[in-house]
Design an enzyme around this catalytic site. Structure first.
Site, mmCIF file in Angstrom:
data_model
loop_
_atom_site.group_PDB
_atom_site.id
_atom_site.type_symbol
_atom_site.label_atom_id
_atom_site.label_comp_id
_atom_site.label_asym_id
_atom_site.label_seq_id
_atom_site.Cartn_x
_atom_site.Cartn_y
_atom_site.Cartn_z
ATOM 1 N N VAL A 86 1.321 -0.886 -0.047
ATOM 2 C CA VAL A 86 0.396 0.144 -0.209
ATOM 3 C C VAL A 86 1.049 1.597 0.063
ATOM 4 O O VAL A 86 1.456 1.463 0.665
ATOM 5 C CB VAL A 86 -0.716 -0.251 1.222
ATOM 6 N N LYS A 87 0.899 2.070 -1.263
ATOM 7 C CA LYS A 87 1.791 3.247 -1.435
ATOM 8 C C LYS A 87 0.770 4.689 -0.708
ATOM 9 O O LYS A 87 -0.394 4.555 -1.081
ATOM 10 C CB LYS A 87 2.092 3.451 -1.997
ATOM 11 N N VAL A 88 1.945 5.048 0.156
ATOM 12 C CA VAL A 88 0.794 6.092 1.161
ATOM 13 C C VAL A 88 1.686 7.195 1.625
ATOM 14 O O VAL A 88 2.969 7.333 1.539
ATOM 15 C CB VAL A 88 1.014 5.805 2.814
#
Length: 218
Positions: A86-88
């Site tokens: 998951v890219k945050v």
């Protein structure tokens, strides 16, 4: 150093994967838009399609900018496929979300990092990867590769487990510079990866071998 390809184009991902050196994929909303992938369900399907091509990690970015939205979207993305990371974004709510994901066994990529301080907070929160954008720093007359070197030094000194993923790579020389700076991963456009193959002496040498072979064998 691991090689990721920075694209949402399935043909380019297949081409890089066929080289046998691809370790993963990074994407972002801009890259999805470039491929005309529209609608949340189509985006999710596209992420699964990417995961079915490669064996390594695939970064899928949340769109929400608030904590609750990031958590909701991140859970949905992580559930799509075991390879999803998951890219945050590196914001206050983003760091809080990374800590939540870390505590719940969801791997993360902290993106849009432009300083050692941001990289420090991402590592403290338990990010799997941190993505300094070196090309965008170069665009504003700041040494992006030097930032990679500084983050690597800090992480090594304090024994953080977060991997330094050099992003916003513009050309082949960036890859070499990030390699020398100690980056764990470089995520690159396909042309930068293929550029590593290019050297005039290789072309000249190969042509000489072929010419000499023809002289002897006709």
């Amino acid at each position: 150093m691991k090689f990721f390809i920075d694209t949402a184009n399935l043909d380019q991902i297949r081409e890089a994967n066929d080289l046998g050196v691809l370790d993963g994929v990074t994407t972002n909303p801009s890259l999805m838009a470039k491929e005309n992938i529209r609608g949340a369900e189509n985006v999710k399907k596209h992420y699964v399609d990417i995961c079915n091509i490669v064996k390594g990690d695939v970064s899928a970015e949340v769109i929400a900018t608030d904590y609750e939205g990031m958590i909701r979207e991140g859970k949905e993305l992580a559930a799509l496929h075991p390879q999803i990371v998951v890219k945050v974004p590196c914001t206050k709510d983003g760091i809080k979300a990374i800590k939540y994901f870390t505590d719940h066994g969801i791997r993360t990529n902290c993106t849009l990092v432009f300083s050692v301080g941001q990289a420090l907070l991402a590592a403290k929160a338990g990010a799997t990867y941190v993505s300094p954008f070196i090309g965008r720093l170069d665009d504003v007359s700041t040494d992006g590769v030097e930032l990679i070197r500084q983050i690597v030094d800090v992480y090594n000194y304090y024994e953080f487990g977060t991997q330094v993923l050099a992003a916003s790579i513009r050309h082949t020389m960036h890859i070499i510079q990030c390699l020398e700076a100690g980056a764990d991963v470089a995520t690159c456009p396909l042309n930068a990866i293929l550029g590593l193959l290019n050297h005039p002496l290789t072309d000249i040498g190969l042509q000489k071998f072929l010419d000499d072979y023809k002289k002897v064998n006709g």
